[in-house]
Design an enzyme around this catalytic site. Structure first.
Site, PDB file in Angstrom:
ATOM      1  N   GLY A 103     -54.959 -51.637  33.671  1.00 32.71           N
ATOM      2  CA  GLY A 103     -55.362 -51.909  32.286  1.00 32.71           C
ATOM      3  C   GLY A 103     -55.014 -53.327  31.883  1.00 32.71           C
ATOM      4  O   GLY A 103     -53.938 -53.821  32.211  1.00 32.71           O
ATOM      5  N   ARG A 127     -59.505 -50.534  38.143  1.00 27.12           N
ATOM      6  CA  ARG A 127     -58.617 -49.525  38.742  1.00 27.12           C
ATOM      7  C   ARG A 127     -59.335 -49.089  40.020  1.00 27.12           C
ATOM      8  O   ARG A 127     -60.490 -48.678  39.959  1.00 27.12           O
ATOM      9  CB  ARG A 127     -58.430 -48.339  37.801  1.00 27.12           C
ATOM     10  N   ASP A 156     -47.262 -50.494  37.101  1.00 25.04           N
ATOM     11  CA  ASP A 156     -46.594 -49.884  38.259  1.00 25.04           C
ATOM     12  C   ASP A 156     -47.575 -49.483  39.367  1.00 25.04           C
ATOM     13  O   ASP A 156     -47.287 -49.641  40.545  1.00 25.04           O
ATOM     14  CB  ASP A 156     -45.713 -48.708  37.829  1.00 25.04           C
ATOM     15  N   THR A 198     -48.555 -54.915  31.217  1.00 25.45           N
ATOM     16  CA  THR A 198     -49.121 -53.658  30.692  1.00 25.45           C
ATOM     17  C   THR A 198     -48.608 -53.449  29.273  1.00 25.45           C
ATOM     18  O   THR A 198     -47.449 -53.767  28.990  1.00 25.45           O
ATOM     19  CB  THR A 198     -48.740 -52.433  31.553  1.00 25.45           C
ATOM     20  N   ASP A 201     -47.933 -50.709  28.064  1.00 23.76           N
ATOM     21  CA  ASP A 201     -47.096 -49.502  28.047  1.00 23.76           C
ATOM     22  C   ASP A 201     -45.597 -49.778  28.184  1.00 23.76           C
ATOM     23  O   ASP A 201     -44.775 -48.921  27.838  1.00 23.76           O
ATOM     24  CB  ASP A 201     -47.524 -48.545  29.164  1.00 23.76           C
ATOM     25  N   ASP A 226     -43.851 -49.541  30.699  1.00 26.20           N
ATOM     26  CA  ASP A 226     -43.229 -48.487  31.514  1.00 26.20           C
ATOM     27  C   ASP A 226     -42.922 -48.953  32.940  1.00 26.20           C
ATOM     28  O   ASP A 226     -43.132 -48.206  33.890  1.00 26.20           O
ATOM     29  CB  ASP A 226     -44.143 -47.258  31.541  1.00 26.20           C
ATOM     30  N   ARG A 243     -49.952 -42.885  28.036  1.00 23.78           N
ATOM     31  CA  ARG A 243     -50.219 -41.586  28.655  1.00 23.78           C
ATOM     32  C   ARG A 243     -48.941 -40.928  29.138  1.00 23.78           C
ATOM     33  O   ARG A 243     -48.738 -39.746  28.964  1.00 23.78           O
ATOM     34  CB  ARG A 243     -51.164 -41.782  29.836  1.00 23.78           C
TER      35      ARG A 243
HETATM   36  O1  F6P Z   1     -52.927 -49.974  30.292  1.00 26.19           O
HETATM   37  C1  F6P Z   1     -52.221 -48.831  29.983  1.00 26.19           C
HETATM   38  C2  F6P Z   1     -53.073 -47.904  29.214  1.00 26.19           C
HETATM   39  O2  F6P Z   1     -53.508 -48.626  28.122  1.00 26.19           O
HETATM   40  C3  F6P Z   1     -52.484 -46.604  28.760  1.00 26.19           C
HETATM   41  O3  F6P Z   1     -51.680 -46.664  27.636  1.00 26.19           O
HETATM   42  C4  F6P Z   1     -53.722 -45.785  28.547  1.00 26.19           C
HETATM   43  O4  F6P Z   1     -53.450 -44.438  28.565  1.00 26.19           O
HETATM   44  C5  F6P Z   1     -54.554 -46.213  29.691  1.00 26.19           C
HETATM   45  O5  F6P Z   1     -54.198 -47.535  29.956  1.00 26.19           O
HETATM   46  C6  F6P Z   1     -56.036 -46.143  29.490  1.00 26.19           C
HETATM   47  O6  F6P Z   1     -56.630 -46.575  30.677  1.00 26.19           O
HETATM   48  P1  F6P Z   1     -58.172 -46.765  30.972  1.00 26.19           P
HETATM   49  O7  F6P Z   1     -58.474 -48.194  30.749  1.00 26.19           O
HETATM   50  O8  F6P Z   1     -58.301 -46.410  32.411  1.00 26.19           O
HETATM   51  O9  F6P Z   1     -58.928 -45.859  30.061  1.00 26.19           O
END
Ligand code: F6P
Length: 320
Positions: free
Chosen positions: A12, A73, A104, A126, A128, A130, A172
């Protein structure tokens, strides 16, 4: 002697990634090293989608959100065939080391390249936060402030109408964003993935604060626990509450980075290149107590990063 360093963004996107790319490229140029951008993260790496970066290619991006290298991703990169394809492209381009800016999951990919004998270094980016081994990740501060701006506006209307609001923020598997938004936004309650939700206790808390004269309340919910609409119906069923719902969503991933994130990204990007020059490999750059540090890449995703219990207690104490 390093001659060529490649850089990619993965997972992300987060505000400040561009400032980190700029710092990597400019530090390379400063040391007379060629900098190469990899487009679309590990997906582009497996296809050899490279671009030579010069001083001008990172001009004017320091305050821009998103990532000029784009991101993805990648499931294919989780396979050994994908990882081997990436190494072949890196070797054909005579790249000596790869800088990976991401979360991560991206560092698992970096470790896999290390196991195939390729030199890597990670930079945590990120919203998050995390990632263990660093107090903060690039983009987290900006996302907190984006969400806070929304919460401040929601409080205005919540107080005018004596209403209960549920604000769903990203996260998440981690509640860092939710917790910091709850404390800075003066919320009455925070719901995070790390702590099981006790709906009866929440209703009791809301009931108590109403009885004490509170006319409006805000609940900050991390998306990983449940949707805001689900929480709304559970509050209705258990306590008879008629909550309003706002889902902040992807707006939290965009926008110009705050000064904190811009400086963090600039320091981390430059430190990554300096560390590679000293022979470092298989490590992640972190910021601990304001200092640039290194930790093994595996620590970033294997070690748990707990929420600050003092901050959790603060929401409860100040939300009485
Ligand atoms: O980058 C982290 C994050 O923003 C999370 O908080 C969220 O749940 C997820 O990515 C959403 O990812 P995607 O872009 O795959 O929908």
């Amino acid at each position: 002697m390093l001659k060529r360093i490649a850089v990619l963004t993965s997972g992300g996107d987060s505000p400040g990634m561009n400032a980190a790319i700029r710092a990597v490229v400019r530090t390379c140029i400063y040391h007379g090293i060629e900098a190469i951008g990899v487009m679309r993260g590990f997906e582009g790496l497996m296809e050899g989608d490279f671009q030579t970066m010069d001083r001008a290619s990172v001009g004017g991006i320091i305050h821009r959100g998103g990532t000029i290298l784009r991101t993805a991703r990648s499931d294919r990169f989780k396979t050994e065939a994908g990882q081997r394809a990436a190494v072949v492209h890196l070797e054909n381009r005579r790249v000596d080391s790869l800088v990976i800016i991401g979360g991560d999951g991206s560092f698992r990919g970096a470790e896999a390249l290390g196991k195939l004998g390729f030199s890597t270094i990670g930079i945590p980016g990120t919203i998050d936060n995390d990632v263990a081994g660093t107090d903060v990740t690039i983009g987290y501060d900006t996302a907190v402030n984006t969400a806070l701006t929304a919460v401040q506006k929601l409080r205005d209307t919540a107080s005018s109408h004596d209403r209960l609001f549920i604000v769903e923020v990203m996260g998440r598997e981690a509640g860092f964003l939710a917790l910091e938004v709850a404390v800075s936004g003066g919320a009455e309650y925070v719901v995070v993935p790390e702590i099981p939700l006790d709906i009866a206790k929440m209703c009791e808390h809301l009931h108590y604060s109403r009885k004490k004269g509170k006319t409006h309340s805000l609940i900050i919910l991390a998306e990983g626990v449940m949707s805001a609409l689900e929480l709304r119906s559970r509050l209705q069923d258990t306590g008879g509450y008629d909550a309003r719902v706002t889902v902040l969503g992807y707006i939290q991933r965009g926008g110009s980075p705050t000064s904190f994130d811009t400086i963090l990204a600039s320091r981390m990007g430059s430190f990554a290149v300096e560390s590679l020059l000293k022979g470092t490999s298989g490590m992640m750059v972190g910021s601990v107590c304001g200092n640039m540090v290194l930790c093994p890449l595996s620590e970033a995703w294997k070690s748990p990063k707990p929420l600050n219990p003092e901050m959790l207690a603060l929401v409860e104490k100040l939300g009485v």
